[in-house]
Enzyme design. Structure first.
Site, mmCIF file in Angstrom:
data_model
loop_
_atom_site.group_PDB
_atom_site.id
_atom_site.type_symbol
_atom_site.label_atom_id
_atom_site.label_comp_id
_atom_site.label_asym_id
_atom_site.label_seq_id
_atom_site.Cartn_x
_atom_site.Cartn_y
_atom_site.Cartn_z
ATOM 1 N N ASP A 12 42.137 41.565 44.146
ATOM 2 C CA ASP A 12 41.143 41.464 43.071
ATOM 3 C C ASP A 12 41.835 41.573 41.703
ATOM 4 O O ASP A 12 41.330 42.203 40.771
ATOM 5 C CB ASP A 12 40.048 42.525 43.214
ATOM 6 C CG ASP A 12 38.835 42.232 42.330
ATOM 7 O OD1 ASP A 12 38.767 41.138 41.741
ATOM 8 O OD2 ASP A 12 37.958 43.116 42.226
ATOM 9 N N HIS B 18 42.863 41.813 32.008
ATOM 10 C CA HIS B 18 42.061 41.920 30.782
ATOM 11 C C HIS B 18 42.963 42.300 29.617
ATOM 12 O O HIS B 18 43.892 43.083 29.776
ATOM 13 C CB HIS B 18 40.966 42.982 30.925
ATOM 14 C CG HIS B 18 39.819 42.530 31.762
ATOM 15 N ND1 HIS B 18 38.985 41.505 31.375
ATOM 16 C CD2 HIS B 18 39.377 42.938 32.963
ATOM 17 C CE1 HIS B 18 38.074 41.317 32.320
ATOM 18 N NE2 HIS B 18 38.293 42.172 33.297
ATOM 19 N N LEU C 125 42.445 34.225 37.906
ATOM 20 C CA LEU C 125 43.251 33.611 36.848
ATOM 21 C C LEU C 125 42.263 33.388 35.718
ATOM 22 O O LEU C 125 41.094 33.156 35.968
ATOM 23 C CB LEU C 125 43.812 32.271 37.327
ATOM 24 C CG LEU C 125 44.912 32.359 38.380
ATOM 25 C CD1 LEU C 125 45.304 30.958 38.836
ATOM 26 C CD2 LEU C 125 46.137 33.081 37.830
ATOM 27 N N ARG C 126 42.704 33.474 34.515
ATOM 28 C CA ARG C 126 41.727 33.321 33.433
ATOM 29 C C ARG C 126 41.746 31.920 32.831
ATOM 30 O O ARG C 126 41.172 31.706 31.767
ATOM 31 C CB ARG C 126 41.983 34.376 32.356
ATOM 32 C CG ARG C 126 41.913 35.810 32.871
ATOM 33 C CD ARG C 126 40.583 36.145 33.505
ATOM 34 N NE ARG C 126 40.498 37.573 33.840
ATOM 35 C CZ ARG C 126 39.497 38.111 34.526
ATOM 36 N NH1 ARG C 126 38.515 37.351 34.977
ATOM 37 N NH2 ARG C 126 39.490 39.405 34.784
#
Lengths: 428, 322
Positions: free
Chosen positions: A305, A309, A63-64
């Site tokens: 994974d 982006h 998670l960003r």
């Protein structure tokens, strides 16, 4: 009067050895029964021709949030998860700031509660700022909810630190997850080293970059008595190393990502940035070795994974594009290739996405035991559909499966008995 | 022949390669006229966008365009917007918006041309060298030089010596060799060979002396001296010259009419001794001369101008066809 009944599905619960055509009913958010339902229910789902299994678990997600919310945040990541039939997942610590101290870990846990669509368990950093020099306060992080430790995205490169991490973690039975990459061997590499990288004229990452570190780590694991998990295993050599270590009784486990058993380095031809990830797509021989490892039980877990982006980070040519692809929304159909094309038993493949990761991480999830939380995934294993990256629920579009036909589609996802995803629509 | 883009040798077939070489051959004469100008590309705009240092390739493209009356603009990375943080794509899109016919690009990243072509649909792109991927105009140049020196290359043996691993010239030759039927030997230590290079169908040697016998063409690659030692690809320049430098003694073991080539710029006394570079076997300056002619041909093909033999005097000396 029950809350919900799911009628006439093929119920597969690997943890309990169940594979049967039956109804499953839910009361108070818990699995209340499996069998012939004769009562009344407020909600009904007809699962004729469908498979009903525990909500999937993906133990490897980036998670960003916090730090790069334009790529993904806890809410969009949860949407992507439930669209993929996933009700429980683990988030990796390479956010900005890192999940390496209590404050930021609590912030993430608080946000997870607010969103509330999935169980999200953080994996905390092994070393401060993922720098590989100083251990994090693992006891505190564990107490607050970290289910394992990893510097994923980066390896724990320093052999001395790795030994200490394994020793310290072993003292409290914590799991260390390694992104195995010998950075001196993979320097400047952007894909697998081999014939394809030679033709493209780009620097490669040799198999030995992964194998060397896993060999080292297995020795240290056996010395320390620690628990060691190989993230995203991708090479034939690494599968052999893990298999041999398990035979000796070492506490070594491994996960495989769908792209590593579904694709090869050939996908990079034409400089396809959406097939760039680390570890990279390898050769057909490696792919077959990963499938064999999944078949014989060396690799007990499938994890995506998921690495979102933004287009800006990908749209700059292969050598400088960011590593990683999104994966949660394609995990199930790609995993089903193991059943459809490689003959693995369906229950085994489901186990690798449900009870196996739950057991490894000690999670209360991944089964349909009566009384357990009614987290469910209902899917049609034969339905074909075309993947359009612009229809993903993730904020990011970096998938190598854009435009391809997938076989197997999630129709419903239930979390604590509530339908949170049905026929392509999120209900939050 | 219309080429939409020229990314590399890999996209060309035998006929297209011959076509470009023969057109280039006819253009050689133009550069020998007192007034070195033809109207072929009048009204065409060509931008040379170079993100890597280059003297000969950039000048060669510039002269080729100018002698054919195109308007040529040169942009080098040091003076461009990229130093202000603009992305490669933005720079290319900005230039493309000014409507050039052709964008000639050199960049250190492999695949740059393919990447930009995905986003610049209107502009023709010529690869002037992308990382360790391809350098098609250099290979066409070499083939024109070989046409003059030895005639048909089919069946001949080209021995390429040096840093194969980082060489786009070597890769493009390996591809061209398959198409045109010449044989390639690559000579380098393992530290300078890319993975599975033998898949190109070449012979691989670590011992230069063993590779020389039977060579019709000795192709010496430029050694990037700073890269060589800093990456531990080689212990020293001195040892490199001892192992892989071309000198008189080594040349004597090649075929008597062997030609020596180098894509430039040379490191005299490193990969090639001065007396060889300047000697009778050397075709190094012919390569440079033919580079202009071949690039004229490429630019003409990019602009979709059918080569018309009547526009130029016929080639007076047809030394065999390729």
């Amino acid at each position: 009067m029950s809350d919900t009944v799911i009628r006439n599905g093929r119920i597969i619960d690997p943890a309990n050895g169940i594979d049967t055509l039956a109804d499953l009913w839910i009361d108070d958010g818990k699995v209340a029964g499996i069998g012939q339902f004769t009562g009344d229910a407020t909600h009904e789902i007809d699962a004729t021709g469908q498979i009903v299994c525990p909500g999937l678990i993906d133990m490897h997600v980036h998670l960003r949030e916090p730090g790069q919310e334009w790529k993904e945040d806890i809410e969009s990541g949860s949407h992507a998860a439930i669209a993929g039939g996933i009700t429980t997942f683990c988030c990796m610590p390479n956010t900005k700031p890192r999940l390496d101290h209590a404050g930021v870990l609590l912030q993430v846990i608080q946000r997870v509660r607010e969103v509330g669509l999935c169980n999200i368990h953080p994996i905390a950093a092994v070393t401060m700022n993922l720098e590989g020099t100083q251990l994090t306060e693992m006891r505190e992080l564990s107490r607050l909810g970290a289910v394992a430790f990893s510097d994923d995205g980066l390896p724990i490169w320093h052999a001395g630190i790795m030994r200490k991490a394994l020793e310290y973690a072993a003292s409290f039975d914590y799991l260390i997850i390694q992104h195995a990459e010998e950075l001196q061997l993979t320097e400047k590499g952007c894909m697998n080293e081999g014939w394809v990288s030679t033709q493209l004229g780009v620097a490669g990452m040799p198999n030995e970059g992964e194998d060397c570190m896993i060999a080292r780590d297995i020795m240290l694991t056996e010395k320390t008595g620690g628990r060691y998990h190989v993230a995203h295993i991708s090479t034939a050599g690494a599968v052999d190393l893990v298999r041999a270590a398990q035979k000796r009784g070492a506490r070594v486990s491994a996960e495989a990502a769908p792209h590593h058993f579904a694709m090869t380095e050939e996908a990079l031809l034409g400089y396809n940035v959406d097939a760039k990830m680390s570890p990279p797509l390898r050769t057909e021989a490696d792919r077959q070795a990963v499938i064999e490892g999944l078949r014989d039980g060396t690799i007990t877990i499938i994890a995506t994974d998921h690495a979102p982006h933004h287009e800006d980070d990908k749209r700059c040519g292969l050598s400088c594009a960011a590593f990683g692809i999104v994966g949660m929304e394609t995990m199930l159909p790609v995993a089903l290739e193991l059943v459809h094309q490689h003959g693995l038993p369906l229950a085994d493949v489901i186990a690798k996405m449900t009870c196996n990761p739950a057991t490894l991480l000690g999670l209360d999830a991944g089964t349909l035991t009566i009384g357990s939380n009614a987290d469910l995934c209902i899917f049609d294993s034969e339905q074909t559909w075309g993947l359009d990256k612009n229809s993903l629920f993730s904020k990011s579009r970096n998938t190598p499966w854009h435009g391809q036909t997938m076989t197997g589609r999630v129709t419903h996802t239930l979390k604590n008995g509530r339908t949170v995803f049905a026929h392509g629509v999120i209900h939050d | 022949m219309k080429l939409q883009h020229l990314f590399g040798i890999a996209q060309l077939n035998k006929e297209q390669i011959h076509y470009l070489i023969n057109m280039g051959d006819a253009f050689i004469e133009l550069s020998k006229r007192p007034i070195k100008k033809a109207p072929t590309l009048r009204g065409k705009t060509i931008i040379n966008l170079f993100f890597e240092n280059s003297t000969r390739t950039r000048t060669s493209f510039e002269i080729a365009g100018k002698r054919l009356s195109a308007d040529v603009i040169n942009i080098s990375a040091s003076t461009s917007a990229t130093s202000k943080g603009e992305t490669l794509l933005d720079t290319a899109q900005t230039l493309a918006a000014m409507q050039p016919h052709v964008l000639v690009i050199r960049h250190s990243l492999a695949g740059t041309c393919e990447f930009l072509a995905e986003h610049l649909r209107e502009t023709a792109i010529v690869n002037a060298g992308d990382g360790a991927h391809e350098h098609p105009t250099q290979i066409l140049t070499d083939l024109l030089t070989l046409k003059h020196s030895i005639g048909d290359v089919a069946g001949k043996t080209m021995t390429i010596v040096g840093d194969i691993s980082h060489s786009r010239v070597a890769r493009s030759h390996l591809l061209a060799a398959k198409i045109l039927g010449y044989h390639v030997r690559v000579v380098a230590p393992k530290t300078l060979l890319p993975s599975k290079v033998e898949n190109y169908g070449c012979e691989v040697f670590h011992d230069f002396d063993a590779a020389i016998a039977g060579s019709d063409i000795l192709y010496m690659l430029r050694v990037q001296t700073e890269r060589l030692t800093s990456n531990c690809c080689f212990p020293s320049i001195r040892e490199y010259h001892e192992a892989y430098g071309l000198n008189k003694k080594r040349l004597a073991r090649a075929n008597a009419d062997c030609v020596v080539m180098h894509p430039g710029p040379m490191n005299r006394g490193v990969e090639i001794a001065s007396d060889i570079a300047d000697g009778a076997h050397s075709r190094i300056l012919n390569q440079v001369e033919h580079g202009v002619a071949v690039r004229m041909a490429v630019l003409t093909a990019m602009c979709d101008l059918r080569f018309n033999a009547h526009d130029l005097p016929s080639n007076p000396d047809k030394r065999g066809t390729l």
